[in-house]
Write a protein that holds these residues in place. Structure first.
Motif, short mmCIF file in Angstrom:
data_model
loop_
_atom_site.label_atom_id
_atom_site.label_comp_id
_atom_site.label_asym_id
_atom_site.label_seq_id
_atom_site.Cartn_x
_atom_site.Cartn_y
_atom_site.Cartn_z
N UNK A 26 0.84 -1.20 0.00
CA UNK A 26 0.00 0.00 0.00
C UNK A 26 0.87 1.25 0.00
N UNK A 27 1.93 1.26 0.80
CA UNK A 27 2.81 2.43 0.87
C UNK A 27 3.50 2.67 -0.46
N UNK A 28 3.97 1.60 -1.11
CA UNK A 28 4.63 1.78 -2.42
C UNK A 28 3.64 2.31 -3.45
N UNK A 58 -30.92 -5.52 0.94
CA UNK A 58 -29.46 -5.39 0.83
C UNK A 58 -29.08 -3.91 0.95
N UNK A 59 -28.09 -3.60 1.79
CA UNK A 59 -27.67 -2.22 2.01
C UNK A 59 -26.15 -2.10 1.87
N UNK A 60 -25.72 -0.95 1.40
CA UNK A 60 -24.28 -0.68 1.35
C UNK A 60 -23.71 -0.71 2.76
N UNK A 61 -22.57 -1.35 2.93
CA UNK A 61 -21.98 -1.48 4.26
C UNK A 61 -21.52 -0.14 4.81
N UNK A 62 -21.11 0.80 3.93
CA UNK A 62 -20.63 2.10 4.41
C UNK A 62 -21.76 3.10 4.62
N UNK A 77 -8.68 0.43 -3.69
CA UNK A 77 -9.39 1.23 -2.69
C UNK A 77 -8.44 1.69 -1.59
N UNK A 78 -7.53 0.83 -1.18
CA UNK A 78 -6.59 1.20 -0.13
C UNK A 78 -5.60 2.27 -0.64
N UNK A 79 -5.18 2.18 -1.89
CA UNK A 79 -4.31 3.22 -2.45
C UNK A 79 -4.99 4.58 -2.36
N UNK A 80 -6.32 4.57 -2.56
CA UNK A 80 -7.09 5.82 -2.56
C UNK A 80 -7.50 6.26 -1.16
N UNK A 81 -7.05 5.53 -0.13
CA UNK A 81 -7.36 5.92 1.24
C UNK A 81 -8.53 5.19 1.84
N UNK A 82 -9.08 4.20 1.15
CA UNK A 82 -10.22 3.46 1.66
C UNK A 82 -9.84 2.51 2.79
N UNK A 83 -10.86 2.00 3.45
CA UNK A 83 -10.67 1.11 4.60
C UNK A 83 -10.90 -0.34 4.18
#
Length: 433
Positions: free
Chosen positions: A120-122, A293-297, A350-356
């Motif tokens: 992720x850092x790279x 069904x619902x979005x988790x976020x 998603x993690x590159x973009x700051x996601x969880x």
């Protein structure tokens, strides 16, 4: 040079029969001639012939047959003589192709391995360094984070590209026969790349299975989708970061990538949900919302995502994260037709973009052995649910059969093969533990 055995024997016999003295003859009366000596005919021993191994005969036969097909495909005899003369199968390639892992890695373990903090850092560092990334995104509509994830997954950001001779690898796989039609197509494509002058044989390096360069294109994909993004007149997926990532974007677009549409969203399923619709209908999010069904976020759907058909996937079964896979999930799978692979690419991006990470944690699972996976497939067939061949590969056919069997047993029909499901199937089919 050694004397021919037969000539040597003839000379030896002639020499032994010549008993006359050497030098001039005298006037002395000759002695009575000796009684004739019976002559024995000597038959030379046959030269032993070393049999040609069956594998070599099969390879030579295949090569002759392939040569005809290659010429029919437009390759010249001179090219074939130059590039295939003296080529023999690579035993490493045959071994790697036939090797199946004894244990199947659980998807949660796979995802945890894909999304390491170092990776992720790279990736985030590369986002800041590569000024051409935004230009590629603008031209093709594929987010830079997705391309970085492909780059990371395929070659560790270009560091692990493989050093196999692609031509020899394809010869090996084609001659072996298990994937002959595919390998011959890739071999012809590789030879056409060389024939074009765009890439030399020495440069045509890749993985044992023929995937080449920083973004691991097989030869047919290179010919069809590689691009020269840096403008130097060459499509260089080995040495040019820009060409490699732009080529990956072009491949995804040709695979159906939709601009401004997501790849998937994690969702929460309601109590009592009908899991049998997993990997089934592709419906817009509103259809799924009508079923609880619902979005988790908790966020709303974008206009583009709201209008896109989505399929429910449960990669770790009913106890793990659930996702609505949007069209771009399937575009990623044109790279590698694996649910786990596409999830790895999307979640890493998603993690590159700051996601969880997913809100629902991945369950702790015990890897399934090859024998257990095959036993489950055999059991499904015995109890009347056709999973396809008992090859230990838990693909769409096996999951479909498993869901039907789970429904018949009033179990959550999520199509997920756990150790518990294996034990139940074995017991019902009469297979010893």
């Amino acid at each position: 040079m050694a004397m021919d055995r037969r000539v040597f024997l003839v000379l030896l016999l002639a020499g032994c029969a010549d008993t006359s003295p050497q030098g001039p003859l005298t006037a002395i009366s000759p002695a009575p001639p000796p009684a004739p000596t019976p002559q024995t005919t000597v038959t030379p021993a046959p030269t032993p012939q070393t049999p040609v191994p069956a594998g070599e005969l099969a390879f030579d036969t295949w090569m002759q047959d392939f040569r005809g097909r290659a010429i029919a495909a437009g390759l010249s005899p001179d090219l074939l003589d130059r590039e295939l003369g003296g080529v023999i199968p690579d035993p490493r390639v045959i071994s790697l192709d036939s090797r199946q892992p004894e244990f199947s890695k659980p998807v949660g373990d796979y995802i945890r391995g894909v999304i390491s903090e170092d990776r992720v850092a790279i990736g985030r560092s590369k986002r800041d360094q590569l000024d051409f990334l935004s230009q590629i995104e603008s031209r093709y509509g594929v987010p830079g984070d997705i391309l970085l994830a492909v780059w990371a997954m395929e070659s560790a950001f270009g560091q692990l590209q493989g050093n196999f001779d692609v031509v020899r690898s394809m010869v090996s796989l084609a001659a072996d026969g298990r994937r002959r039609a595919w390998a011959e197509g890739e071999l012809i494509a590789a030879l056409k790349i060389i024939d074009s002058g765009e890439v030399t044989r020495a440069q045509l390096k890749g993985s044992w299975a023929g995937a080449m360069g920083q973004t691991q294109f097989i030869p047919t994909s290179f010919r069809a989708t590689a691009v020269d993004f840096d403008g130097d007149g060459r499509r260089d997926i080995w040495g040019s970061d820009a060409d490699a990532l732009a080529s990956a974007a072009n491949l995804l677009v040709r695979g159906g990538w939709k601009r401004n549409v997501g790849w998937a969203r994690e969702v929460i399923l309601p109590p009592g949900f009908d899991y049998s619709v997993t990997e089934g209908p592709r419906e817009i999010p509103a259809w799924w919302e009508a079923r609880g069904v619902r979005r988790a976020d908790g966020l709303p759907w974008t206009a583009q995502d709201a209008a896109s058909p989505a399929m429910l996937i449960l990669p770790a079964g009913a106890t793990g994260p659930a996702f609505l896979a949007l069209p771009n999930h399937f575009a990623i799978r044109t790279y590698n037709n694996s649910t786990s692979y596409a999830l790895g690419i999307g979640l890493l991006a998603d993690r590159f973009a700051g996601g969880a990470p997913p809100i629902t944690p991945w369950p702790v699972e015990t890897p399934l052995s090859m024998s257990d996976r095959m036993a489950a497939q055999i059991a499904l067939a015995r109890v009347g649910f056709n999973p396809g061949p008992a090859d230990g590969v838990i693909g769409a056919g096996t999951r479909r059969a498993l869901r039907a069997w789970q429904q018949s047993q009033q179990l959550p029909a999520d199509g997920y093969l756990s150790n518990d499901m294996v034990a139940r199937l074995k017991a019902q089919a009469g297979i010893s533990p």
